[in-house]
Design an enzyme around this catalytic site. Structure first.
Site, PDB file in Angstrom:
ATOM      1  N   SER A 157       0.835  -1.198   0.000  1.00  0.00           N
ATOM      2  CA  SER A 157       0.000   0.000   0.000  1.00  0.00           C
ATOM      3  C   SER A 157       0.877   1.257   0.000  1.00  0.00           C
ATOM      4  CB  SER A 157      -0.967  -0.043   1.183  1.00  0.00           C
ATOM      5  OG  SER A 157      -1.988   0.920   1.047  1.00  0.00           O
ATOM      6  N   ASN A 178      -0.227  -4.345  -3.648  1.00  0.00           N
ATOM      7  CA  ASN A 178      -1.405  -3.476  -3.531  1.00  0.00           C
ATOM      8  C   ASN A 178      -1.004  -2.007  -3.609  1.00  0.00           C
ATOM      9  OD1 ASN A 178      -1.873  -6.077  -1.672  1.00  0.00           O
ATOM     10  ND2 ASN A 178      -3.809  -5.503  -2.650  1.00  0.00           N
ATOM     11  N   HIS A 191      -7.414  -5.898  -0.457  1.00  0.00           N
ATOM     12  CA  HIS A 191      -6.256  -5.028  -0.231  1.00  0.00           C
ATOM     13  C   HIS A 191      -5.205  -5.637   0.693  1.00  0.00           C
ATOM     14  CE1 HIS A 191      -4.205  -1.217  -0.493  1.00  0.00           C
ATOM     15  NE2 HIS A 191      -4.136  -1.110   0.829  1.00  0.00           N
TER      16      HIS A 191
END
Length: 263
Positions: free
Chosen positions: A96, A120, A241
């Site tokens: 992320s 992700n 995610h």
């Protein structure tokens, strides 16, 4: 896992977990998480690698950056951390926001990165998607953290997913609000900062996401990997995610192949 700290410039502390011996693998988590958010990978890869999972600034036990620090400040912090480890070039993986940091480090200091992996990650969001994440960043400035919405977005109802969700919830509940707000704003505004630098990345680059992650899409992963000189895109079916927690076997297998790629 052994808990360690490094003294960085300006009296800042970088906290990290270390486990195993061998070629170094440095892991950077996403906004609101902690170094322990890589627990399936730490357990798996520490059998053959020296795994170092670091608390991002303002998370866990790492000193936060100044309020409003941009993504580049997080990249510079990570460069200082890797340099202070004095291990030479490392295998660097981010999830992320950690993926944005990984991209920035790999593009600007290729001498520090042997291989890079993005899990992700985000790449050139649409205007609608960017507005949504920027709005969430602004809401944090009011002092309220919405924990339930991301949990519902990231996890399904299976037992394994709910176990992972409980851990993620505990990390979000423990996060420093100021550090979280600064990091989230950097994440919200950071998707384009290093996006055009992918062509500079010459090391083996793994780009991985799940088909059901609406914010870190399969299309983004394919675009990032296609820009890198030695990029590989992997999209795991029916995953969201937090794919490193909900599909650890698939992620570990993909990362194992990446780590075995010759450089």
């Amino acid at each position: 896992m052994i808990s360690k700290t490094l003294q960085l410039s300006n009296n800042r502390i970088a906290h990290y977990f270390e486990q195993g011996e061998g070629e170094p693998l440095v892991l950077i988590h996403g906004v609101g998480m902690q170094a322990a958010a890589w627990y399936p990978q730490i357990e798996y890869f520490s059998k053959d690698y020296r795994v170092i999972s670091v608390d991002m600034p303002g998370h866990g036990q790492s000193t936060k950056l100044t309020d409003g620090a941009p993504l580049k400040a997080f990249v510079d912090w990570t460069i200082e951390f890797i340099t202070a480890l004095n291990l030479g070039a490392v295998n660097l993986a981010g999830h992320s926001m950690g993926s944005l940091i990984t991209t920035g480090v790999s593009a600007t200091r290729p001498d520090l990165v042997k291989r890079m992996a993005v899990l992700n990650g985000v790449y050139k969001r649409t205007t609608q998607a960017r507005d949504a994440v920027v709005n969430r960043a602004e809401e944090l400035k009011t002092g309220h953290i919405d924990i339930e919405t991301p949990l519902q977005r990231w996890f399904g109802e299976s037992e394994a997913e709910q176990i992972a969700a409980a851990r993620v919830k505990s990390w979000l509940e423990d996060v420093d609000l100021s550090g979280y707000t600064t990091a989230y704003a950097a994440f919200a505004h950071g998707d384009q900062i290093y996006a055009d630098d992918w062509a500079k990345i010459q090391c083996p680059a793994l780009v991985l996401t799940g088909t059901d992650d609406p914010n870190s899409t399969a299309e983004m992963a394919i675009q990032m990997a296609s820009q890198a000189q030695h990029g590989t895109a992997i999209v795991i079916e029916n995953e969201r995610h937090m794919v490193n927690l909900t599909a650890p076997d698939e992620v570990n297998n993909a990362m194992q192949a990446w780590l075995e790629t010759k450089v």
